[in-house]
Design a protein around this motif. Structure first.
Motif, short mmCIF file in Angstrom:
data_model
loop_
_atom_site.label_atom_id
_atom_site.label_comp_id
_atom_site.label_asym_id
_atom_site.label_seq_id
_atom_site.Cartn_x
_atom_site.Cartn_y
_atom_site.Cartn_z
N ARG A 241 29.33 35.48 45.45
CA ARG A 241 30.51 35.15 44.67
C ARG A 241 30.39 35.71 43.25
O ARG A 241 31.37 36.19 42.67
N GLU A 242 29.18 35.63 42.67
CA GLU A 242 28.98 36.19 41.34
C GLU A 242 29.09 37.70 41.35
O GLU A 242 29.62 38.30 40.40
N ARG A 243 28.61 38.34 42.41
CA ARG A 243 28.76 39.80 42.51
C ARG A 243 30.24 40.19 42.57
O ARG A 243 30.66 41.18 41.97
N LEU A 244 31.02 39.39 43.29
CA LEU A 244 32.45 39.65 43.37
C LEU A 244 33.11 39.44 42.01
O LEU A 244 34.01 40.20 41.61
N THR A 245 32.64 38.43 41.26
CA THR A 245 33.17 38.19 39.91
C THR A 245 32.84 39.36 38.99
O THR A 245 33.67 39.79 38.18
N ILE A 249 35.53 41.65 37.04
CA ILE A 249 35.52 41.80 35.59
C ILE A 249 35.41 43.28 35.20
O ILE A 249 36.09 43.75 34.28
N SER A 250 34.56 44.01 35.90
CA SER A 250 34.41 45.43 35.57
C SER A 250 35.69 46.20 35.85
O SER A 250 36.09 47.08 35.05
N ILE A 251 36.36 45.90 36.94
CA ILE A 251 37.64 46.55 37.23
C ILE A 251 38.68 46.17 36.18
O ILE A 251 39.44 47.02 35.69
N ALA A 346 40.32 38.62 47.69
CA ALA A 346 38.95 38.41 47.21
C ALA A 346 38.78 38.92 45.78
O ALA A 346 38.12 38.28 44.95
N LEU A 347 39.41 40.05 45.47
CA LEU A 347 39.28 40.62 44.13
C LEU A 347 39.94 39.75 43.07
O LEU A 347 39.46 39.66 41.94
N SER A 348 41.01 39.08 43.43
CA SER A 348 41.78 38.31 42.45
C SER A 348 41.20 36.93 42.17
O SER A 348 41.77 36.18 41.38
N GLY A 349 40.09 36.59 42.81
CA GLY A 349 39.42 35.33 42.47
C GLY A 349 39.52 34.24 43.50
O GLY A 349 38.88 33.19 43.36
N MET A 350 40.35 34.40 44.52
CA MET A 350 40.45 33.44 45.62
C MET A 350 40.79 32.03 45.14
O MET A 350 40.28 31.05 45.65
#
Length: 756
Positions: A241-245, A249-251, A346-350
């Motif tokens: 989940r942190e990797r997805l965050t 953030i980078s995007i 998933a990218l938008s934070g779920m």
């Protein structure tokens, strides 16, 4: 004798009215023609399988009973009751009597889901205000338009003081310049913590409930920058989940830097769900024109992204005749659209709103895979059932209510149009091909905006006291830009971003947003956005019943929508007497209300978030002067030392002692100096002490309001009873034993002293 006779007559009148009503109902229902009409309409509803839509309604009723009335039954009896009633209803499938078992079965199922959610949510909400050193892991970060950093911190330890009841997670605002902390890194520093705010006045939205289910126990602001603990420490091991965050953030930062300005902030919100950097003026332009829904990733964005992805795949496969003739390109495109939508989710934070939208689009794409119609009311009901099972508390959120009201209304209107078109399809195709191909899409956008605006208006008025009556014009002008320009470019930018060729797409996307901002700013300048005032729950319930009847009934029984809607309009405006004094639960915000609605605030620089809620809920009868600067009469209190001598000036805010009178001549005294408590009690009818003192009552008989009493009651609405002449206060918190209000019964947080 006369009094007794009058009493008898008064008691007989309601009985005679009831008998007359019963006789009328017997005549209507007993009439053979009326009976045949009812049987025919019920048979039409049975053929349309309208009874299925009662299942989510039953779940909603069960959830509302648990969350709104304090009903807390055991999970086991609820589960047994739900299983028993649903099983009997399933055995009676196809008969009208089955609904008598399915409806209570779904009620028990919704209640069981809500009770289970309450049991598994273990959020600790902070019980007061305290300055404390915290240490924890950074779960998220973001930068706002004022270049301040926001951190979501999972607190691991507290010191100076060591809190006996620390929140597990807090959102911290850092104004000091510093090197931003990485997700997964360590936050260590001094912060001022406070709990999520409750209702701003009795009957308004309780923000603490949403924070409780989101796992957020406190808000805070940093007293200085966080300590730099990066030296000598190894890189943290991140969870998935942190990797997805980190990816999100980078995007988001890449998009904001490439597009730049407010356009970059909104582009980041549309693609990655990061709304922190959106300027307040842009947010207000879109809100006042009824376009704020475009800022949060919702069903509109999911539908545009999924639909554009599906169209791209189908078009790409159609280029190759061999593939197009031998495989089901529509189903393959639906699979691709489902994968793209899942990545977007998933990218938008779920979060809850995005999950709701993803479930909706997933059900519709699954219907395509199963050769079923995608745009059906049955799919809307299935999506509602799934969402209520996973996140029952979403029922009471404005997002859920407005989203499903709009979706149901649009799908129902689409079904009505599709049936009308099928009956005249041949004639229309021959006579008006140009009109159908050019003007029909614009007409569809206008009709969708009108239908969605009418369906969501009751909820916007109830929760936000605004309806944006001319939002149809703004949506007609701006939604085509979003649908045909901005969102397709956003999808193309995401596809090309791994290859480093996203720049042109983001540039064009930014230009589209510039046009949107220009139109929103110009429209907001002359479009009225007057507050609606308070809306009663009865009016909202009747309006909801009208929407449900109009959307989900298939027979002529849907005509009941007319009396329901009229009754909702009549009962919607609140006719209760305007309070004379409102006190926010932090004790530092208070305002007097004159008879014409003029607001006289305590603070010249009021908390804008609280003040806006008061102003929109209790609008002025004269819009020319809604706020008076002639507020409380205040005097400064000099700081004194323990021996009575005056201390030298410090940077601390100066303490004050303020006095005012309400429209009924109730004397209100406010102070933020605990030493002035006795004076406030002696001089005022209402004494407000913005400190957490132990005293709970004035010896003089005056009403005493402190931070401790406000924590228990929440914000107060005070007025003089016209009949008794007594000063009465309405509490915002009726039941402090609710799970999201348990902090109100907990001890006040510990305070640290240097001697410790």
């Amino acid at each position: 004798m006369t009094a007794t006779g009058n009493t008898a007559n008064l008691t007989e009148r309601p009985v005679s009215r009831r008998r007359a009503i019963l006789r009328l109902l017997r005549r209507i229902l007993g009439n053979p023609r009326h009976g045949a009409w009812w049987r025919g309409e019920i048979e039409r509803e049975r053929e349309a399988r309208s009874g299925f839509h009662l299942l989510p309604l039953g779940m909603m009723l069960g959830i509302a009973l648990v969350l709104e009335t304090g009903w807390r039954p055991g999970l086991l009896p609820l589960g047994f009751g739900a299983a028993a009633f649903l099983a009997i209803g399933w055995l009676l499938h196809g008969r009208l009597v089955a609904l008598a078992f399915l409806l209570p079965g779904c009620l028990f199922l919704g209640a069981a889901a809500s009770v289970h959610e309450l049991a598994r949510t273990q959020t600790v909400i902070f019980s007061g205000e305290a300055t404390v050193r915290i240490e924890g892991r950074v779960a998220w970060r973001g930068q706002d338009a004022r270049q301040r950093w926001h951190y979501l911190v999972d607190i691991a330890a507290t010191a100076r003081p060591t809190l006996s009841r620390p929140p597990q997670r807090a959102k911290i605002l850092v104004s000091s310049k510093h090197s931003p902390l990485a997700v997964g890194g360590l936050y260590r520093g001094l912060v001022r913590l406070r709990p999520p705010s409750g209702p701003a006045f009795p009957g308004s939205y309780d923000f603490a409930r949403g924070a409780f289910f989101d796992g957020l126990g406190a808000y805070g602001f940093a007293l200085g920058k966080p300590e730099d603990v990066s030296l000598g420490t190894s890189a943290p091991i991140l969870s998935w989940r942190e990797r997805l965050t980190v990816l999100r953030i980078s995007i988001s930062e890449h998009i904001a830097a490439t597009v730049g300005g407010p356009e970059g902030a909104v582009a980041s919100a549309l693609i990655a769900g990061e709304r922190t950097a959106i300027p307040d003026d842009v947010d207000e332009w879109l809100r006042s024109t009824g376009l704020s829904h475009v800022l949060s990733i919702s069903g509109l964005h999911m539908a545009l992204v999924g639909g554009f992805a599906m169209a791209m795949v189908r078009f790409g496969l159609a280029v190759f005749p061999l593939l197009a003739l031998n495989i089901a390109t529509k189903k393959l495109a639906a699979c691709a659209a489902l994968l793209v939508s899942a990545f977007y989710w998933a990218l938008s934070g779920m979060d809850v709103a995005t999950t709701r939208s993803f479930l909706m689009i997933s059900i519709m794409l699954a219907a395509v895979l199963c050769d079923r119609m995608a745009m059906t009311l049955r799919n809307v009901s299935i999506a509602a059932i799934l969402i209520l099972l996973v996140t029952p508390h979403a029922l009471l959120t404005p997002g859920f209510q407005m989203s499903f009201a709009a979706t149901a209304a649009i799908v129902a209107a689409y079904g009505f149009y599709a049936r009308r078109r099928s009956s005249t399809e041949g004639e229309t195709e021959k006579k008006r091909p140009i009109v159908r191909t050019v003007l029909l899409p614009l007409g569809g956008i206008a009709a969708s905006s009108l239908v969605a605006g009418l369906a969501t208006a009751p909820y916007a008025a109830f929760h936000f006291q605004r309806i944006a009556p001319f939002g149809l014009v703004a949506n007609m002008l701006i939604l085509p830009i979003f649908s045909l320009w901005i969102m397709p470019l956003a999808l193309l930018a995401m596809i090309s971003m791994p290859f480093g060729i996203d720049g042109p797409f983001l540039f064009l996307l930014g230009k589209g947003l510039t046009l949107v901002f220009f139109l929103a700013r110009e429209l907001s300048a002359f479009m009225p956005d007057d507050p609606t005032g308070l809306i009663t729950p009865h009016g909202l319930i009747l309006s909801t019943a009208a929407i449900v009847a109009g959307c989900f009934l298939a027979s002529r029984m849907r005509l009941i929508v007319i009396p329901l809607a009229l009754a909702g309009l009549v009962l919607a405006p609140s006719r209760s007497e305007r309070p004379e004094l409102l006190i926010f639960e932090n004790g530092r915000e208070a305002a007097l209300f004159d008879a014409d609605g003029t607001i006289r605030p305590l603070q010249r620089r009021s908390n804008q978030f609280v003040f806006d809620q008061w102003q929109r809920s209790l609008p002025s009868a004269s819009a020319s002067q809604p706020r008076s600067e002639e507020s409380f009469s205040c005097e400064a209190i000099p700081e004194t030392s323990t021996d009575g001598t005056q201390q030298r000036k410090t940077k601390k805010p100066q303490l004050r002692f303020c006095v005012a009178r309400t429209r009924s001549d109730v004397k209100v005294v406010w102070t933020d100096d605990y030493r002035q408590t006795a004076r406030a009690c002696d001089e005022g009818d209402i004494a407000i002490v913005a400190r957490a003192i132990a005293l709970t009552a004035c010896h003089s008989g005056a009403m005493l309001v402190t931070l401790r009493t406000l924590r228990r009651t929440g914000s107060l609405a005070i007025k003089r009873n016209g009949a008794t002449g007594l000063v009465e206060a309405d509490d915002s918190i009726i039941n402090p034993g609710e799970e999201w209000n348990l902090q109100r019964l907990a001890p006040w947080p510990e305070a640290w002293r240097r001697s410790d």
